[in-house]
Design an enzyme around this catalytic site. Structure first.
Site, PDB file in Angstrom:
ATOM      1  N   SER A 105     -97.916-126.984 -22.925  1.00 43.20           N
ATOM      2  CA  SER A 105     -97.812-128.000 -22.232  1.00 43.20           C
ATOM      3  C   SER A 105     -98.699-127.624 -20.919  1.00 43.20           C
ATOM      4  CB  SER A 105     -96.524-128.535 -21.824  1.00 43.20           C
ATOM      5  OG  SER A 105     -96.154-128.290 -20.471  1.00 43.20           O
ATOM      6  N   ASP A 161     -92.846-142.372 -19.455  1.00 45.69           N
ATOM      7  CA  ASP A 161     -92.523-142.309 -20.470  1.00 45.69           C
ATOM      8  C   ASP A 161     -91.566-140.915 -21.111  1.00 45.69           C
ATOM      9  OD1 ASP A 161     -94.387-140.571 -20.202  1.00 45.69           O
ATOM     10  OD2 ASP A 161     -95.852-141.176 -21.408  1.00 45.69           O
ATOM     11  N   HIS A 162     -91.590-140.007 -20.557  1.00 45.96           N
ATOM     12  CA  HIS A 162     -90.821-138.917 -20.730  1.00 45.96           C
ATOM     13  C   HIS A 162     -89.426-138.935 -20.278  1.00 45.96           C
ATOM     14  CE1 HIS A 162     -94.797-137.036 -21.093  1.00 45.96           C
ATOM     15  NE2 HIS A 162     -94.384-135.863 -21.545  1.00 45.96           N
ATOM     16  N   ARG A 211     -97.415-128.491 -17.687  1.00 42.87           N
ATOM     17  CA  ARG A 211     -96.257-128.530 -16.857  1.00 42.87           C
ATOM     18  C   ARG A 211     -96.499-127.745 -15.785  1.00 42.87           C
ATOM     19  NH1 ARG A 211     -91.666-127.381 -21.291  1.00 42.87           N
ATOM     20  NH2 ARG A 211     -92.992-129.204 -22.046  1.00 42.87           N
ATOM     21  N   ASP A 230    -100.736-134.013 -18.305  1.00 44.11           N
ATOM     22  CA  ASP A 230    -100.355-133.897 -19.667  1.00 44.11           C
ATOM     23  C   ASP A 230    -101.211-133.354 -20.442  1.00 44.11           C
ATOM     24  OD1 ASP A 230     -97.361-134.888 -21.117  1.00 44.11           O
ATOM     25  OD2 ASP A 230     -99.137-134.798 -22.403  1.00 44.11           O
ATOM     26  N   ARG A 286     -95.529-130.439 -31.645  1.00 43.87           N
ATOM     27  CA  ARG A 286     -95.168-129.139 -31.151  1.00 43.87           C
ATOM     28  C   ARG A 286     -93.657-128.694 -31.856  1.00 43.87           C
ATOM     29  NH1 ARG A 286     -97.351-129.547 -25.108  1.00 43.87           N
ATOM     30  NH2 ARG A 286     -99.363-128.969 -25.528  1.00 43.87           N
TER      31      ARG A 286
END
Ligand code: MIC
Ligand code: SF4
Length: 643
Positions: A535, A64-65, A537, A119, A379
């Protein structure tokens, strides 16, 4: 003593530790999710761990990203994830099927279950009573392998809702209100339970908007009870059998209780560049808007989209505005299309994008220089949109649609009568966008397909007993992972290529950092409070690791980032006396000795070799975390100690 909802789920999944706030607990994880921007690293880690099949009840890999395919990189990553998912027993949600959190809520989440996702907005699942948490990819890999997920036992906060939202005021405004009250640090170390009679008026997608944005409070997660509203949602998704009621006990105790009267709320917006810089939409009225973006995992449900379509119907957006709309899932998009709402959006001038994160992660739609963008996202960190000097405001779909029509930030109440929408009793169900894994026998013979952009994991080193490290960078408070490791269309294609990614590290703060860090070979970074917010990440740890960062000293850390640093084998430490932050400069060298013997006490002493000054450092590391650091990161540790 009675239990909160979260305490009940934790008690039912506890595999180690005790439930005293502040101590480390290990939880059995029922479901996992990954997305493509963090997924490649998670599956590389899973392959490294060496178990043949995932051991969870259900694991999903969403794409999706990274859906812009401007070169081979993203498509290669998708192919890798699809092949590794098929082999290891993971369901694969193909590109176009929707944003991970929206699809998971619609089709897979279950009340009372634990979910971790690579995520930070995984807490969206709290909208149906799941204990859903964001985690680094390595932690998700371990959970897929059947290992526990470790967190610090959180404190319990409760938000009591009374009354009912007035027309034009929405769940997004509740999220912004709680951010105004608590700030981006106010939820750190806590789980936020939403209750009170006011929640009965909130549908599941509205609840999910609130638990989604709980990530911006720094909370471990947020959760709603599973009640008749939840049952109705699951029933409409053809999943009534997944429903179990879940409530807190009447005598449950909370560390903090916040009361919000829904009927007192007004349309709000978060001003640049932080989700907690909240103002009344009506006070921002004169600000001209050049872009409006509607969608993201916060506000892309059918309900949100129908409302936007109803507001736009029969009207045309302002000349100076570019409006993007990304429905959250294929289910939402097909239903919008079937009822004609999609046509209303298109006729009004919207640019309809695919069901994906899109502009939220800077995948296209970067605003013009200095442009004002009103977004329904979660964000608005500096540079996240892809345009460094853009001014991004966060607001509800209603406020965003109203602003698109007028060309100024607009209090939607000025539009007059709040349009009615009709929510269907049953959603369209078509799970063909989710490809099941191969059976065990077939899986054994399958190969994983790797493209040239997929580079190996950077190697963690065992923590030495003495570190002498120059300070390669000093940054301020609230540094986000978007500062440390920016995203966006230019950088995201390299999420599987740490050497290439390193060229962009800390680019928002200081473009010279990567070169300097490399030249220094080994170094440390100094941060302010809430370092690493945002995030999940793990690139924000793996890339600094690749660039030689071995120690990060901050006034305080965000939860997921601190865990990611430890998992990468980087030592996180906080200042015993925050005033010592001021005495340090880039270029100083810090010497820390007897690290191994001191870690257990959580206290270290560093000497600034330039000034001779002694600096007290502290961080409450558990035995497990110390062992991870000594092994040079979670992967080495797991290989040595087993799952
Ligand atoms: C985000 O919203 O910042 C992301 C992109 O979804 C991240 C994950 C990532 O960086 O890939 C998140 O929220 O964890
Ligand atoms: Fe995607 Fe944005 Fe949600 Fe992150 S916050 S998962 S980028 S939609």
């Amino acid at each position: 003593m009675g239990r909160t909802i979260a305490q009940k789920i934790i008690a039912a999944h506890l595999v180690s530790g005790d439930m005293t706030p502040g101590s480390e607990i290990g939880l059995r994880i029922d479901q996992t999710l990954t997305q493509d921007a963090t997924g490649t690293m998670a599956y590389l880690a899973l392959e490294n761990i060496g178990i043949p099949r995932v051991r969870t009840e259900k694991s999903l890999a969403y794409i999706d990203h990274n859906t812009l395919q401007c070169g081979f990189e993203n498509a290669d990553d998708h192919r890798y994830i699809q092949s590794v998912a098929r082999k290891y027993g993971v369901y694969f949600s193909r590109p176009g099927n929707g944003i991970c959190h929206q699809v998971h809520l619609e089709r897979f989440g279950k009340p009372g279950k634990t979910l971790i996702g690579s995520d930070s907005h995984t807490p969206t699942g709290g909208g149906i009573g799941m204990l859903a948490m964001g985690a680094g990819g390595m932690d998700v890999a371990v959970a897929m392998g059947g290992g526990a997920y470790y967190i610090t036992m959180p404190k319990m906060y409760k938000v009591n809702l009374t009354g009912k939202l007035r027309p034009w005021v929405t769940a997004k405004d509740i999220s912004l209100e709680i951010l105004r009250v608590l700030s981006v640090k106010g939820g750190v170390g806590a789980i936020i339970e939403w209750g009170g009679e006011g929640i009965r008026t909130l549908s599941v997608p509205e609840r999910a908007t609130i638990t989604n944005m709980g990530a911006e409070l720094g909370a471990t997660t947020s959760i709603f009870p599973a009640d008749e509203v939840t049952r109705a949602f699951l029933k409409a998704q053809g999943r009534e059998a997944d429903y179990t009621p879940l409530y807190s006990d009447p005598d449950a105790e909370y560390d903090k209780i916040i009361d919000i009267d829904l009927s007192s709320l007004t349309p709000l917006a978060a001003c640049p560049h932080s989700p907690d810089r909240v103002a009344e939409a009506s006070d921002l009225g004169g600000i001209p808007v050049s872009q409006v973006c509607i969608g993201s995992c916060t506000n892309s449900s059918l309900r949100d989209m129908l409302r936007v379509a109803a507001i736009l119907k029969g009207k045309t957006i302002a000349d100076g505005v570019s409006l993007s709309i990304s429905p959250g899932s294929r289910q939402v998009l097909s239903m919008l299309s079937a009822c004609g709402a999609l046509g209303d959006m298109i006729a009004a001038g919207a640019r309809v994008l695919e069901c994906a994160c899109g502009p939220c992660i800077g995948m296209g739609f970067s605003p013009a220089s200095g442009g004002v963008s009103v977004r329904t996202f979660n964000r608005n960190f500096e540079g996240r949109s892809g345009t460094r000097d853009a001014q991004v405001y966060l607001a509800s779909p209603e406020t965003a649609a109203a602003s698109a029509l007028t060309g100024f930030i607009t209090d939607p109440r000025t539009l007059g009568v709040y349009p009615d929408i009709h929510m269907p009793d049953a959603f369209f169900i078509n799970d063909s966008g989710v490809i099941p894994p191969a059976g065990e026998e077939e899986a054994r013979a399958l190969d994983v397909v790797r493209g040239p952009n997929i580079k190996p994991f950077p190697k963690g080193e065992p923590l030495p007993d003495t570190l002498t490290l120059p300070v390669s960078l000093k940054v301020g408070d609230n540094i986000t992972t978007d500062h440390i490791m920016p995203a966006g269309a230019k950088v995201l294609p390299f999420r599987s290529n740490i050497p290439k990614m390193s060229e962009f590290c800390f680019g928002v703060c200081d473009e010279t950092f990567p070169r300097r860090a490399k030249e220094l070979n080994r170094s440390c970074v100094i941060g302010g409070s809430n370092y690493g917010q945002g995030s999940s990440r793990e690139h924000a740890a793996l890339v600094p690791l690749y660039l030689g960062v071995r120690l990060v000293i901050a006034k305080s850390f965000a939860r997921i980032h601190a865990a990611n640093l430890i998992n990468a084998g980087i030592l996180p430490m906080t200042f015993a006396d925050p005033a010592d932050y001021d005495a340090l400069e880039q270029g100083d060298a810090l010497r820390v000795e007897q690290i191994h013997a001191s870690l257990k006490s959580g206290r270290l002493t560093a000497v600034n070799e330039r000034t001779g000054k002694t600096i007290g450092l502290t961080y409450p590391l558990t035995d497990r975390q110390i062992a991870i650091l000594k092994a040079g990161g979670l992967l080495n540790y797991t290989r040595e100690a087993g799952i």
